[in-house]
Every structure is written in C-alpha cells, then in structure tokens.
Design a protein around this motif. Structure first.
Motif, PDB file in Angstrom:
ATOM      1  N   GLU A   1      -8.645   5.825 -15.192  1.00  0.00           N
ATOM      2  CA  GLU A   1      -8.654   6.747 -14.062  1.00  0.00           C
ATOM      3  C   GLU A   1      -8.570   8.202 -14.482  1.00  0.00           C
ATOM      4  O   GLU A   1      -9.275   9.038 -13.944  1.00  0.00           O
ATOM      5  CB  GLU A   1      -7.411   6.474 -13.194  1.00  0.00           C
TER       6      GLU A   1
ATOM      7  N   THR B   1      -5.365   2.429   3.214  1.00  0.00           N
ATOM      8  CA  THR B   1      -6.481   1.864   2.443  1.00  0.00           C
ATOM      9  C   THR B   1      -7.287   0.911   3.328  1.00  0.00           C
ATOM     10  O   THR B   1      -6.742  -0.060   3.866  1.00  0.00           O
ATOM     11  CB  THR B   1      -5.927   1.139   1.204  1.00  0.00           C
TER      12      THR B   1
ATOM     13  N   GLY C   1      -0.802   3.282   3.003  1.00  0.00           N
ATOM     14  CA  GLY C   1      -0.847   2.577   4.281  1.00  0.00           C
ATOM     15  C   GLY C   1      -2.145   2.819   5.026  1.00  0.00           C
ATOM     16  O   GLY C   1      -2.275   2.445   6.199  1.00  0.00           O
TER      17      GLY C   1
ATOM     18  N   SER D   1       0.836  -1.214   0.000  1.00  0.00           N
ATOM     19  CA  SER D   1       0.000   0.000   0.000  1.00  0.00           C
ATOM     20  C   SER D   1       0.860   1.248   0.000  1.00  0.00           C
ATOM     21  O   SER D   1       1.731   1.406   0.862  1.00  0.00           O
ATOM     22  CB  SER D   1      -0.902   0.005   1.236  1.00  0.00           C
ATOM     23  N   GLN D   2       0.615   2.121  -0.949  1.00  0.00           N
ATOM     24  CA  GLN D   2       1.324   3.404  -0.953  1.00  0.00           C
ATOM     25  C   GLN D   2       0.982   4.176   0.313  1.00  0.00           C
ATOM     26  O   GLN D   2       1.863   4.552   1.075  1.00  0.00           O
ATOM     27  CB  GLN D   2       0.920   4.201  -2.201  1.00  0.00           C
TER      28      GLN D   2
ATOM     29  N   SER E   1      -1.359   6.560  -9.271  1.00  0.00           N
ATOM     30  CA  SER E   1      -0.083   6.144  -8.694  1.00  0.00           C
ATOM     31  C   SER E   1       0.936   5.831  -9.793  1.00  0.00           C
ATOM     32  O   SER E   1       0.619   5.127 -10.748  1.00  0.00           O
ATOM     33  CB  SER E   1      -0.335   4.907  -7.829  1.00  0.00           C
TER      34      SER E   1
ATOM     35  N   LYS F   1      -4.825   2.899 -15.402  1.00  0.00           N
ATOM     36  CA  LYS F   1      -4.313   4.272 -15.457  1.00  0.00           C
ATOM     37  C   LYS F   1      -5.094   5.088 -16.489  1.00  0.00           C
ATOM     38  O   LYS F   1      -5.486   6.223 -16.230  1.00  0.00           O
ATOM     39  CB  LYS F   1      -2.830   4.216 -15.818  1.00  0.00           C
TER      40      LYS F   1
HETATM   41  O1  M6R Z   1      -2.545   3.626  -1.043  1.00  0.00           O
HETATM   42  P1  M6R Z   1      -2.733   2.304  -1.705  1.00  0.00           P
HETATM   43  O2  M6R Z   1      -1.526   1.834  -2.429  1.00  0.00           O
HETATM   44  O3  M6R Z   1      -3.227   1.242  -0.732  1.00  0.00           O
HETATM   45  O4  M6R Z   1      -3.889   2.529  -2.763  1.00  0.00           O
HETATM   46  C1  M6R Z   1      -4.430   1.451  -3.468  1.00  0.00           C
HETATM   47  C2  M6R Z   1      -5.290   1.964  -4.607  1.00  0.00           C
HETATM   48  O5  M6R Z   1      -6.372   2.706  -4.114  1.00  0.00           O
HETATM   49  C3  M6R Z   1      -4.491   2.822  -5.603  1.00  0.00           C
HETATM   50  O6  M6R Z   1      -3.395   2.139  -6.111  1.00  0.00           O
HETATM   51  C4  M6R Z   1      -5.384   3.284  -6.765  1.00  0.00           C
HETATM   52  O7  M6R Z   1      -5.766   2.182  -7.535  1.00  0.00           O
HETATM   53  C5  M6R Z   1      -4.628   4.329  -7.572  1.00  0.00           C
HETATM   54  N1  M6R Z   1      -5.422   5.514  -7.724  1.00  0.00           N
HETATM   55  C6  M6R Z   1      -4.182   3.827  -8.918  1.00  0.00           C
HETATM   56  O8  M6R Z   1      -3.563   4.791  -9.694  1.00  0.00           O
END
Ligand code: M6R
Length: 364
Positions: free
Chosen positions: A243, A107, A105, A102-103, A155, A240
């Motif tokens: 989105e 979600t 952390g 998770s980017q 992302s 991508k």
């Molecule tokens: O913060 P996270 O990595 O847990 O987020 C997961 C997804 O919500 C995130 O990767 C989402 O799909 C992005 N907007 C993709 O570009």
C-alpha cells in the motif's frame, strides 16, 4: 494534528498503547475479572456459527479472530472478504450471527454484506470505529473500536483495536458457552491487560525496524511468512508494504511455501518471518531452513528464544518481547507497521495518501 510526528501513520502507530488501554477499559468489568459488552444479550450457546466479514486490513483482524474464537470459545467461525461473500449468496445457518468489521463503517462491500446477512435473518453486529457510520446505524448492535480518528490511509491503530476487541469478544463468548471457567477468564483478562505495556515495549524497537526497513526498501519484492496466528499478520505485513511503498509483497502461511512460492526464493528477496516462540516454532524453523538452503535472505522477527537457534543462519533478526503466543498478534502488528512505514519513508512515497487509494472505499 500530527503532533511531533512526520506523518499521521507514525502518530497512529505510536498511539496504540493508549488506544488499546482505552478499549480495554470498555471491555473489562469494573472489578477487572470478566469481559462485558453489548453482545452479551445474544445467547451464544444457541449460535451454530459466527460469520466474520470485512475487507483489507479489517479482514486480517477477522482472520486472527477466527483462530481466537475457535480456540478459546470453541465456536465455529467462517471468515470471508465482503466482496465475495455478498455475491456468492452462501447459505447462512438459522440463528447465526454475522459480524461486520470496519474502521470507517462505510465500506460499500461490507455494507452490502451486512444487508445480505440481515435479509437472511442473521443477527448482525458491527465492530466499527466510526459510530455514526452507515454500518453502525444498520447493524442490530454495535461494538465500538474506540480507536479515535484514523487519518492515515494505511490502517494501523484500528487494526490493533479490532484484534483486541475480537479477542475480548471471544472471551465473553467462551464464558457463555462454558468453554472456560472463571479462573481461565481472569487469566485471559489479565493477559489482555498486558497489551498496552507490551505495545509500548515494541514501539521502543523502532530504530531496529527502521534499519531493517531501509534494507528491505532496496529490494524489488518481499515475502512475509507466519504460521497460525502469525499467518494473518504475514498477510497484513504484505498489504501494508504494498500500500505505501508500492513494492511487490506477498504473505504466505510458512508451511505453504514449499508448495510453490519457494520458487521465488533467491538471494535478493527479503523473507520476513514472524516467529514468536510458540507450539509451531520447530515447524516454522524447518520451513525457514528450506528457504535459507536456497540462499533466501531471512529477516527473523521473534523473541529471544525463537531467534536463538536460527541466529547464525538468518540474514537479519529483531528481538521482540517474549509473550504468550495468544497475544502476539497485537505486538507483531507493530513490527509489520514499522517495516512498511520506514520502507515508505526511505523510498519517499506519500505515506499518508498513497497513490490510487482512499481512506474508505464506498464503491463496490
Ligand atoms: O474502513 P474499513 O475497515 O471497512 O476498510 C477496509 C479496507 O478498505 C482497509 O482496511 C484497507 O485495506 C486499508 N487501507 C488497509 O491499510
């Protein structure tokens, strides 16, 4: 601060060589011979299975990692989107490890999956960018992405940092499990070390991707195809594009299109094929010829060798650096990011704040 860039997304795409170089500095030992990280304290020989859980783009990074972990470390890996995993209540093997990617952390679905895995007695690892996040606090151990703040909702650099981190982790696990020897580990470390340079070379192809994206932006739909390690990249490319351009896009494993999606092929829908010259190239080429035979407009993204034999048949092509297929996901990520970004700019959508989306999704 966007610096010289029009959007945070553009800035973050361009930051990737530096991000990956910094992350490599943390993953590689001082003598540059091996991978070292906090997860070394786990006895990976005793781990029956690794479960990778994530959402969205982070899930596609996990999908790349499954292939690496199985191929390089010979460790069975399950991957699942967090919102399904938690409520399915799957049996988890004793001594198993669950890794949450998770980017943010934060979600909610991924956090719920972490709590479920912990309650089932799994060792939990958080691969996160925000080290002060809830997932970072609650996991048994964390592996930081070190991507720096990611502002664009779409992302980009977090994805490449996730892929790189999970590739490095695979090498460490492979060593512990005896799946590779010291010479092979050195070769893999050297291979990963080429990533910053290769990413920089791919960034230099931006004008070609911009021109292609302007044409793609005219269409109603787009299809991304790839096989093996390029399959998750095809899914990421479609996500991508959806989105930030609001176009309808699908990603498929190229071998699967003949089982139904080929019915979508016509002379208006761009088919973006991600095609480094790898062991699956001939199979992919035959999948593409089926599409071309039905008037499909194939945009071939591949190295010179992959493009050579299809050049006369495809609609468009962009020549990527020739790389070891194992490392291709990192640079093909840039290709799909550029396509989505420039298609969105051409359409005039809000690139950094697309409609209906938030940077971190804190509801289940
Ligand atoms: O913060 P996270 O990595 O847990 O987020 C997961 C997804 O919500 C995130 O990767 C989402 O799909 C992005 N907007 C993709 O570009």
């Amino acid at each position: 601060d966007k610096g010289q860039h029009r959007h945070f997304m553009a800035k973050e795409i361009h930051e990737q060589p530096g991000v990956v170089a910094r992350a490599l500095g943390a993953w590689i030992s001082d003598d540059r011979s091996r991978i070292t990280c906090a997860a070394e304290t786990i006895d990976w020989r005793a781990v029956p299975r690794l479960t990778l859980i994530a959402c969205g783009t982070a899930f596609y990074a996990a999908h790349v990692a499954k292939i690496w972990m199985e191929r390089v470390a010979r460790l069975p890996v399950e991957i699942e989107i967090a919102s399904e995993f938690r409520y399915r209540e799957p049996p988890l093997p004793e001594g198993g490890v669950t890794l949450l990617v998770s980017q943010s952390g934060e979600t909610a679905d991924t956090l719920a999956a972490l709590r479920h895995a912990k309650a089932c007695g799994q060792t939990t690892i958080g691969l996160v960018n925000v080290t002060s996040s809830t997932i970072a606090r609650e996991a048994d151990m964390i592996l930081p992405l070190l991507a720096g703040p990611e502002i664009g909702v779409a992302s980009t650099k977090a994805f490449t940092a996730m892929v790189l981190g999970l590739q490095a982790l695979s090498v460490m696990v492979a060593r512990q499990r005896g799946a590779i020897d010291a010479a092979r580990e050195q070769a893999l470390v050297d291979l990963l070390s080429t990533a910053p340079r290769l990413l920089a070379e791919t960034l230099a192809l931006e004008p070609q991707f911009e021109a292609l994206a302007h044409e793609i932006a005219q269409a109603e739909d787009a299809i991304f195809l790839g096989r093996g390690l390029m399959y998750p990249l095809a899914l990421e490319g479609a996500l991508k594009l959806k989105e930030i351009t609001y176009m309808h896009a699908e990603g498929y494993a190229a071998g699967e299109i003949k089982h139904g999606p080929i019915a979508l092929v016509d002379d208006t829908t761009p088919i973006i094929a991600l095609a480094p010259h790898d062991a699956l190239h001939d199979k992919l080429a035959s999948n593409l010829r089926e599409v071309i035979g039905r008037q499909g407009r194939v945009a071939l993204i591949g190295d010179a060798e992959a493009i050579r034999d299809l050049k006369g048949e495809v609609w468009r092509s962009v020549v990527m650096p020739a790389v070891d297929p194992l490392i291709a996901p990192l640079i093909y990520a840039v290709a799909v990011q550029f396509i989505a970004y420039h298609a969105a700019v051409a359409k005039g959508t809000d690139v950094d704040q697309p409609r209906n989306l938030a940077k971190s999704v804190t509801v289940e």
